[in-house]
Design a protein around this motif. Structure first.
Motif, PDB file in Angstrom:
ATOM      1  N   ASN A  57      57.394  18.374  28.446  1.00  0.00           N
ATOM      2  CA  ASN A  57      55.986  18.347  27.524  1.00  0.00           C
ATOM      3  C   ASN A  57      54.578  19.122  28.691  1.00  0.00           C
ATOM      4  OD1 ASN A  57      53.355  17.285  26.043  1.00  0.00           O
ATOM      5  ND2 ASN A  57      53.167  15.908  27.083  1.00  0.00           N
ATOM      6  N   ILE A  58      55.195  18.533  30.098  1.00  0.00           N
ATOM      7  CA  ILE A  58      53.926  18.831  30.883  1.00  0.00           C
ATOM      8  C   ILE A  58      54.187  20.553  31.248  1.00  0.00           C
ATOM      9  CG2 ILE A  58      53.922  19.217  33.559  1.00  0.00           C
ATOM     10  CD1 ILE A  58      54.565  15.949  33.829  1.00  0.00           C
ATOM     11  N   GLN A  61      51.794  21.816  28.255  1.00  0.00           N
ATOM     12  CA  GLN A  61      51.076  21.994  28.419  1.00  0.00           C
ATOM     13  C   GLN A  61      50.314  22.665  29.575  1.00  0.00           C
ATOM     14  OE1 GLN A  61      50.400  17.526  29.922  1.00  0.00           O
ATOM     15  NE2 GLN A  61      50.016  16.586  27.960  1.00  0.00           N
ATOM     16  N   ASN A  62      51.190  23.094  30.020  1.00  0.00           N
ATOM     17  CA  ASN A  62      50.343  23.996  31.816  1.00  0.00           C
ATOM     18  C   ASN A  62      50.713  25.844  30.718  1.00  0.00           C
ATOM     19  OD1 ASN A  62      49.325  22.246  33.713  1.00  0.00           O
ATOM     20  ND2 ASN A  62      51.309  21.399  33.304  1.00  0.00           N
ATOM     21  N   ARG A 245      49.794  26.660  20.082  1.00  0.00           N
ATOM     22  CA  ARG A 245      49.643  24.885  20.500  1.00  0.00           C
ATOM     23  C   ARG A 245      48.691  23.907  20.444  1.00  0.00           C
ATOM     24  NH1 ARG A 245      51.691  21.740  24.220  1.00  0.00           N
ATOM     25  NH2 ARG A 245      50.102  19.554  24.925  1.00  0.00           N
ATOM     26  N   ASN A 246      47.022  24.573  19.179  1.00  0.00           N
ATOM     27  CA  ASN A 246      45.975  23.661  18.647  1.00  0.00           C
ATOM     28  C   ASN A 246      46.207  24.014  17.527  1.00  0.00           C
ATOM     29  OD1 ASN A 246      44.872  23.074  22.037  1.00  0.00           O
ATOM     30  ND2 ASN A 246      45.312  24.377  22.178  1.00  0.00           N
ATOM     31  N   ASN A 295      48.128  14.813  35.545  1.00  0.00           N
ATOM     32  CA  ASN A 295      49.041  14.626  35.401  1.00  0.00           C
ATOM     33  C   ASN A 295      49.399  12.747  35.507  1.00  0.00           C
ATOM     34  OD1 ASN A 295      51.862  12.166  34.157  1.00  0.00           O
ATOM     35  ND2 ASN A 295      51.457  14.382  32.810  1.00  0.00           N
TER      36      ASN A 295
END
Length: 332
Positions: A57-58, A61-62, A245-246, A295
């Protein structure tokens, strides 16, 4: 005489070992910091941080930040800078969704073409027009931002047909997000270009000294155009990842994918702002350090605005340390 010679030799060898140890430590320092931050985050989260699901997930996100930072790395290695990546990302995301009625393939191609053209214009302005990179890319930032607002009329556009869907799958094997796969591919391609292709050595040569590179037969103009064009394509890919992603796009993406997003990991990773020193994997380590740090700040309840301030302080501190090291090396 022989005793003195042996002593001087042993001292010289010990100094060599110390120098090698310092180099090894400096190169691995950021990865050691990343491990330390991961341990801290795991403790704060009571063991839930270092789970496969959270790590993936990290990375997801990046992913947008990571792709933009890879493109920025090539530009900074030439001793340049690209202020327009965030605005190009916003423009491409809007173009892709405006063209979604044409189907995934054509809308994606249109977005990549826009990113490539913007990067080529930047490269030509810097290399042929001899416009300082700061001014050239600042102008492109304004142009891309204006076009993004014109095309979208200032409104958000939704991904109605899921054009951000990459290769027909959101996840590989139902586990790894396609965003992370694309980021990894872009990173490997950039690494291969900089370390295994002739243009990679050209990029480092231009960043080290354009005049020396030119007299050595390096095609400086083509190299600069290539670096900025590559960054433009990375911005376009980042736009597609953002949409994926969005599920939407709007001009304000440029505010989210700001210069600090694409530049901070490059600087934190240790790539020199003066050009010629650094690399793609250093940037990736910078992305991961900032991602894990963000995080951790979320885990301890630090609000969003102070998080940006903290990241800014870290970037300034890293630049200060790097410049101090450069000065010491020059004095030697």
């Amino acid at each position: 005489m022989s005793v003195e010679l042996a002593t001087s030799t042993s001292v010289s060898e010990s100094r060599d070992w110390v120098a090698l140890a310092k180099i090894a430590l400096s190169r691995s320092a950021l990865w050691l910091l990343l491990v330390a931050l991961a341990v801290v985050a795991n403790v704060l989260s009571h063991g839930s941080f270092l789970t496969l699901k959270n790590v993936v997930n990290i990375l997801a996100q990046n992913s947008v930040l990571g792709v933009l930072a890879v493109g920025q790395t090539l530009v900074i290695l030439t001793a340049g800078i690209d202020l327009s990546l965030g605005s190009i990302t916003a423009l491409v995301a809007i173009v892709v969704l405006q063209a979604q009625g044409l189907g995934f393939g054509l809308s994606l191609l249109a977005g990549l073409l826009v990113g490539l053209i913007a990067g080529l214009v930047n490269g030509l302005l810097v290399s042929v027009g001899r416009v300082p990179p700061f001014i050239a890319t600042l102008g492109m930032m304004q142009v891309a931002m204006g076009l993004a607002y014109v095309l979208s009329q200032g409104f958000s556009i939704n991904d109605n047909q899921h054009v951000g869907l990459l290769f027909g799958h959101d996840k590989l094997f139902g586990l790894v997000p396609s965003l992370v796969i694309v980021w990894a591919v872009v990173t490997v391609v950039a690494w291969f270009v900089t370390k295994r292709m002739r243009y990679g050595s050209y990029i480092y040569a231009v960043g080290g000294s354009p005049k020396t590179a030119r007299t050595s037969g390096v095609p400086v103009t083509k190299t600069l155009v290539f670096a900025y064009a590559f960054a433009g394509v990375c911005a376009a890919i980042g736009a597609v990842l953002y949409v994926n992603r969005n599920g939407n796009a709007e001009p304000s993406i440029a505010n989210i994918t700001t210069l600090s997003m694409s530049m901070a990991p490059v600087v934190v990773g240790g790539t020199s702002l003066f050009g010629g020193i650094g690399g793609v994997w250093k940037t990736i380590s910078g992305v991961l350090v900032l991602g894990v740090l963000g995080n951790i700040m979320v885990l301890v309840g630090v609000p969003a605005n102070p998080q940006q301030a903290i990241q800014g302080v870290i970037m300034i501190a890293v630049v200060f340390i790097f410049v101090a090291q450069e000065r010491r090396q020059r004095l030697r």
